[in-house]
Design a protein around this motif. Structure first.
Motif, PDB file in Angstrom:
ATOM      1  N   LEU A  81       0.818  -1.189   0.000  1.00  0.00           N
ATOM      2  CA  LEU A  81       0.000   0.000   0.000  1.00  0.00           C
ATOM      3  C   LEU A  81       0.859   1.249   0.000  1.00  0.00           C
ATOM      4  O   LEU A  81       1.822   1.372   0.753  1.00  0.00           O
ATOM      5  N   ARG A 124      -2.922   5.580  -0.454  1.00  0.00           N
ATOM      6  CA  ARG A 124      -3.909   4.505  -0.440  1.00  0.00           C
ATOM      7  C   ARG A 124      -4.162   4.039   0.986  1.00  0.00           C
ATOM      8  O   ARG A 124      -5.308   3.782   1.372  1.00  0.00           O
ATOM      9  N   TYR A 125      -3.097   3.929   1.768  1.00  0.00           N
ATOM     10  CA  TYR A 125      -3.244   3.509   3.163  1.00  0.00           C
ATOM     11  C   TYR A 125      -4.108   4.508   3.918  1.00  0.00           C
ATOM     12  O   TYR A 125      -4.999   4.116   4.688  1.00  0.00           O
ATOM     13  N   TYR A 144      -7.883   4.137   2.942  1.00  0.00           N
ATOM     14  CA  TYR A 144      -8.557   2.998   3.569  1.00  0.00           C
ATOM     15  C   TYR A 144      -8.645   3.175   5.082  1.00  0.00           C
ATOM     16  O   TYR A 144      -9.651   2.797   5.702  1.00  0.00           O
ATOM     17  N   ASN A 179     -11.549   5.906   5.542  1.00  0.00           N
ATOM     18  CA  ASN A 179     -12.892   5.563   5.072  1.00  0.00           C
ATOM     19  C   ASN A 179     -13.409   4.224   5.579  1.00  0.00           C
ATOM     20  O   ASN A 179     -14.636   4.037   5.674  1.00  0.00           O
ATOM     21  N   PHE A 180     -12.512   3.306   5.883  1.00  0.00           N
ATOM     22  CA  PHE A 180     -12.934   2.030   6.470  1.00  0.00           C
ATOM     23  C   PHE A 180     -12.592   1.958   7.958  1.00  0.00           C
ATOM     24  O   PHE A 180     -13.377   1.443   8.755  1.00  0.00           O
ATOM     25  N   ARG A 197     -10.936   4.032  -6.419  1.00  0.00           N
ATOM     26  CA  ARG A 197     -10.296   4.715  -5.287  1.00  0.00           C
ATOM     27  C   ARG A 197      -9.515   5.949  -5.719  1.00  0.00           C
ATOM     28  O   ARG A 197      -9.555   6.994  -5.052  1.00  0.00           O
ATOM     29  N   GLU A 208      -9.969   9.617  -3.813  1.00  0.00           N
ATOM     30  CA  GLU A 208      -8.980  10.094  -2.851  1.00  0.00           C
ATOM     31  C   GLU A 208      -8.298  11.386  -3.273  1.00  0.00           C
ATOM     32  O   GLU A 208      -7.492  11.937  -2.534  1.00  0.00           O
TER      33      GLU A 208
END
Length: 277
Positions: A2, A6-7, A10, A13-14, A253, A257
């Protein structure tokens, strides 16, 4: 492996909604806070929630309030259907029809719908999937509303959702967890992800507004004895995840982002840009 961006995407958002899920489970589902909060609005003498007897309150907060998500969903469906009409009109074959549509100012609407077909379809799918997830959870946990339980003058036993969860079959007749009315407000989060696609600088305002709407919807039902406060939190968590996963499928994504644009960076009006589908 990642990347940092990207990290972070996520993790935010998660990670945040999942952390909220753990917090809600420990603070509400494993304690009696929900019941203690509802007790403030229950009259033990009359065995009723007084606000549940106020018809104007019910009409404004429950029936009329549905107009916002209902109309949003209907507009999205109409927009999605209209988006398929304009491409079918060919200048060499339908010149008179096109001229008439231009004259009555319908052509710009059809062109707009065509340019934003993916957005309209996304909202339709996000609303549908969110609603489907909530209905699945309601049917497979069979939690009864507070006002229906023996705690508040009803006939059904109070149970927590995890005590009665059935993965592949209906658990019973209860339909109270998560909060359905609250989820209607939270589905407006779909508009936040559309705004993020276009990097609109007011996208966070849409997110906060949608969250506020969902909490208002949910809290009014708590005051009437038809939900516990945790039902609202759970509805928000599941709707967020449903809208997010649907947005990832529709937009990807990388698009979601991207940082929002400043006022100086805002592109030309949509009507002057090339179609983006």
């Amino acid at each position: 492996m990642l990347t940092a961006s990207r990290y972070r995407f996520y993790a935010v958002n998660f990670g945040i909604p999942l952390a909220c899920a753990v917090a809600v489970f420990l603070m509400f589902d494993m304690t009696k806070i929900d019941i203690a909060f509802n007790n403030y609005f229950f009259d033990p003498v009359t065995q009723t929630f007084p606000l549940d007897q106020v018809h104007l309150f019910e009409k404004i907060t429950h029936k009329w309030a549905r107009i916002i998500p209902n109309w949003t969903g209907e507009i999205a469906i109409i927009g999605a259907l209209l988006s398929f009409l304009w491409p079918r009109l060919k200048a060499e074959k339908h010149s008179k029809i096109i001229a008439f549509l231009e004259k009555i100012k319908v052509a710009p609407v059809l062109r707009f719908a065509t340019r934003h077909r993916r957005d309209f379809l996304y909202v339709v799918f996000a609303f549908s999937i969110s609603t489907g997830v909530i209905h699945y959870l309601k049917g497979h946990t069979s939690v009864y509303c507070p006002i229906e339980t023996t705690l508040y003058g009803g006939k059904m036993e109070h149970v927590e959702w995890y005590e009665n969860f059935k993965l592949l079959k209906t658990a019973g007749d209860g339909r109270c967890w998560p909060g359905g009315h609250a989820s209607g407000g939270f589905t407006m989060l779909a508009l936040y992800f559309v705004a993020r696609r276009y990097r609109w600088r007011y996208s966070k305002a849409i997110m906060y507004g949608s969250l506020t709407l969902g909490f208002i919807y949910g809290t009014t039902r708590v005051l009437q004895g038809w939900h516990y406060m945790s039902h609202t939190f759970w509805a928000g968590i599941f709707v967020w995840l449903a809208c997010l996963l649907t947005a990832l499928a529709f937009y990807g994504r990388a698009r979601l982002e991207q940082p929002v644009l400043s006022k100086a960076q805002q592109p030309m009006p949509v009507a002057q840009t090339q179609p983006v589908n």
